[in-house]
Design a protein around this motif. Sequence first.
Motif, PDB file in Angstrom:
ATOM      1  N   LEU A  77     -10.539  -1.937  -7.828  1.00 26.45           N
ATOM      2  CA  LEU A  77      -9.234  -2.343  -8.348  1.00 26.45           C
ATOM      3  C   LEU A  77      -9.125  -3.861  -8.379  1.00 26.45           C
ATOM      4  O   LEU A  77      -8.687  -4.448  -9.380  1.00 26.45           O
ATOM      5  CB  LEU A  77      -8.122  -1.738  -7.496  1.00 26.45           C
ATOM      6  CG  LEU A  77      -6.701  -2.217  -7.796  1.00 26.45           C
ATOM      7  CD1 LEU A  77      -6.311  -1.955  -9.245  1.00 26.45           C
ATOM      8  CD2 LEU A  77      -5.705  -1.567  -6.836  1.00 26.45           C
ATOM      9  N   LEU A  98      -7.806   4.952 -10.923  1.00 25.07           N
ATOM     10  CA  LEU A  98      -8.288   5.012  -9.543  1.00 25.07           C
ATOM     11  C   LEU A  98      -8.586   6.456  -9.150  1.00 25.07           C
ATOM     12  O   LEU A  98      -7.918   7.388  -9.616  1.00 25.07           O
ATOM     13  CB  LEU A  98      -7.251   4.421  -8.580  1.00 25.07           C
ATOM     14  CG  LEU A  98      -6.924   2.942  -8.762  1.00 25.07           C
ATOM     15  CD1 LEU A  98      -5.818   2.524  -7.787  1.00 25.07           C
ATOM     16  CD2 LEU A  98      -8.159   2.076  -8.574  1.00 25.07           C
ATOM     17  N   LEU A 138      -7.509   6.311  -1.071  1.00 27.32           N
ATOM     18  CA  LEU A 138      -8.304   5.341  -1.813  1.00 27.32           C
ATOM     19  C   LEU A 138      -9.329   4.745  -0.860  1.00 27.32           C
ATOM     20  O   LEU A 138      -8.977   4.025   0.075  1.00 27.32           O
ATOM     21  CB  LEU A 138      -7.416   4.243  -2.402  1.00 27.32           C
ATOM     22  CG  LEU A 138      -6.419   4.704  -3.473  1.00 27.32           C
ATOM     23  CD1 LEU A 138      -5.522   3.550  -3.893  1.00 27.32           C
ATOM     24  CD2 LEU A 138      -7.138   5.300  -4.676  1.00 27.32           C
ATOM     25  N   SER A 166      -8.517   9.065  -6.255  1.00 32.45           N
ATOM     26  CA  SER A 166      -7.933   9.353  -4.941  1.00 32.45           C
ATOM     27  C   SER A 166      -8.406  10.685  -4.378  1.00 32.45           C
ATOM     28  O   SER A 166      -7.849  11.180  -3.385  1.00 32.45           O
ATOM     29  CB  SER A 166      -6.400   9.342  -5.026  1.00 32.45           C
ATOM     30  OG  SER A 166      -5.924  10.284  -5.981  1.00 32.45           O
ATOM     31  N   ARG A 187      -1.036  -4.664  -2.959  1.00 28.76           N
ATOM     32  CA  ARG A 187      -1.565  -5.259  -4.188  1.00 28.76           C
ATOM     33  C   ARG A 187      -0.533  -5.227  -5.308  1.00 28.76           C
ATOM     34  O   ARG A 187      -0.410  -6.175  -6.082  1.00 28.76           O
ATOM     35  CB  ARG A 187      -2.850  -4.533  -4.603  1.00 28.76           C
ATOM     36  CG  ARG A 187      -4.052  -4.896  -3.713  1.00 28.76           C
ATOM     37  CD  ARG A 187      -5.170  -3.882  -3.852  1.00 28.76           C
ATOM     38  NE  ARG A 187      -6.411  -4.337  -3.214  1.00 28.76           N
ATOM     39  CZ  ARG A 187      -6.651  -4.247  -1.916  1.00 28.76           C
ATOM     40  NH1 ARG A 187      -5.730  -3.738  -1.092  1.00 28.76           N
ATOM     41  NH2 ARG A 187      -7.811  -4.680  -1.416  1.00 28.76           N
ATOM     42  N   LEU A 192      -2.710  -0.284  -1.406  1.00 30.38           N
ATOM     43  CA  LEU A 192      -2.373  -0.272  -2.831  1.00 30.38           C
ATOM     44  C   LEU A 192      -1.016  -0.909  -3.066  1.00 30.38           C
ATOM     45  O   LEU A 192      -0.848  -1.741  -3.974  1.00 30.38           O
ATOM     46  CB  LEU A 192      -2.379   1.158  -3.359  1.00 30.38           C
ATOM     47  CG  LEU A 192      -1.920   1.330  -4.818  1.00 30.38           C
ATOM     48  CD1 LEU A 192      -2.793   0.526  -5.773  1.00 30.38           C
ATOM     49  CD2 LEU A 192      -1.907   2.808  -5.202  1.00 30.38           C
ATOM     50  N   LEU A 222     -10.615   0.296  -3.730  1.00 28.97           N
ATOM     51  CA  LEU A 222      -9.784  -0.904  -3.647  1.00 28.97           C
ATOM     52  C   LEU A 222     -10.558  -2.133  -4.127  1.00 28.97           C
ATOM     53  O   LEU A 222      -9.995  -3.003  -4.811  1.00 28.97           O
ATOM     54  CB  LEU A 222      -9.285  -1.095  -2.221  1.00 28.97           C
ATOM     55  CG  LEU A 222      -8.329  -0.002  -1.716  1.00 28.97           C
ATOM     56  CD1 LEU A 222      -8.095  -0.158  -0.227  1.00 28.97           C
ATOM     57  CD2 LEU A 222      -7.010  -0.033  -2.480  1.00 28.97           C
TER      58      LEU A 222
END
Length: 257
Positions: free
Chosen positions: A140, A120, A132, A122, A182, A179, A137
């Motif tokens: 992801l 990811l 993020l 950032s 998730r 995040l 997202l």
Amino acid sequence: MSVAPLNGPRLLQITDTHLYADPDAVHAGVVPERRFRAVLAALSPWLADAQAILHSGDLVHDGTLAAYQRLHSALGALERPGRVIPGNHDDREALGSVFASGPISAARTLVVGDWTLIGLDSLQPGRVTGALADDELVALDAALAAMTTPWCLIAVHHPPVPVGTPWLDALGLEQPEPLLQRIDADPRIRAVLSGHVHTASSARRHGCRMLTTPATAAQFLAGAERFTTDPGAPGFRWLDLRADGGIDTSVVRVPMD
């Protein structure tokens, strides 16, 4: 240096190399290039059992193509597949151009045995903190939906949880809740691997491990209230990714003369 017995596909993590176009440049009281080369030398006996390499951000400090190209060449010489993700000191465009393809690249995912590594981004240009964006997202979610392995690692430069060093915790991942939600909802996610804090830390959130790794460049003093360097040695992390979803891992320090 002894190499730990292999217990599953092995991933090696380095982070925060902070290279410059000038290999003799000094950052935070050390020469990052010299330390990076020492860590590379120490990695050598570990490569026989390693299947992949992760660099978790702050590849370079000055954003120059020359520094990225030198790092790309050095990592390519390890002859293992790998992934790199940007940190707050990186230049997204320069990093993406140098690591656009090849065994070690900035591609989103990498399969390592029964595990998928998802990287990811950032980076917030001009800011030390991370975030993020919505498209990260979404990416992801897409990567998790497309997984063909039972287990997953997420790599993101900024730690999504505090590490216990106040000044660094104030500079971590902004609004980490999407995040973390998730992670909490998906038991396949077994660890989050981060850099940024220039020190090792380990925590757990339910069944997910939250790990940071020492920089190859300068070390920061764990627990400090304000910016403080630590004279400790640079290092790297090894992770053995077990078929049952467990992870065996430790940090290796590389003494400097």
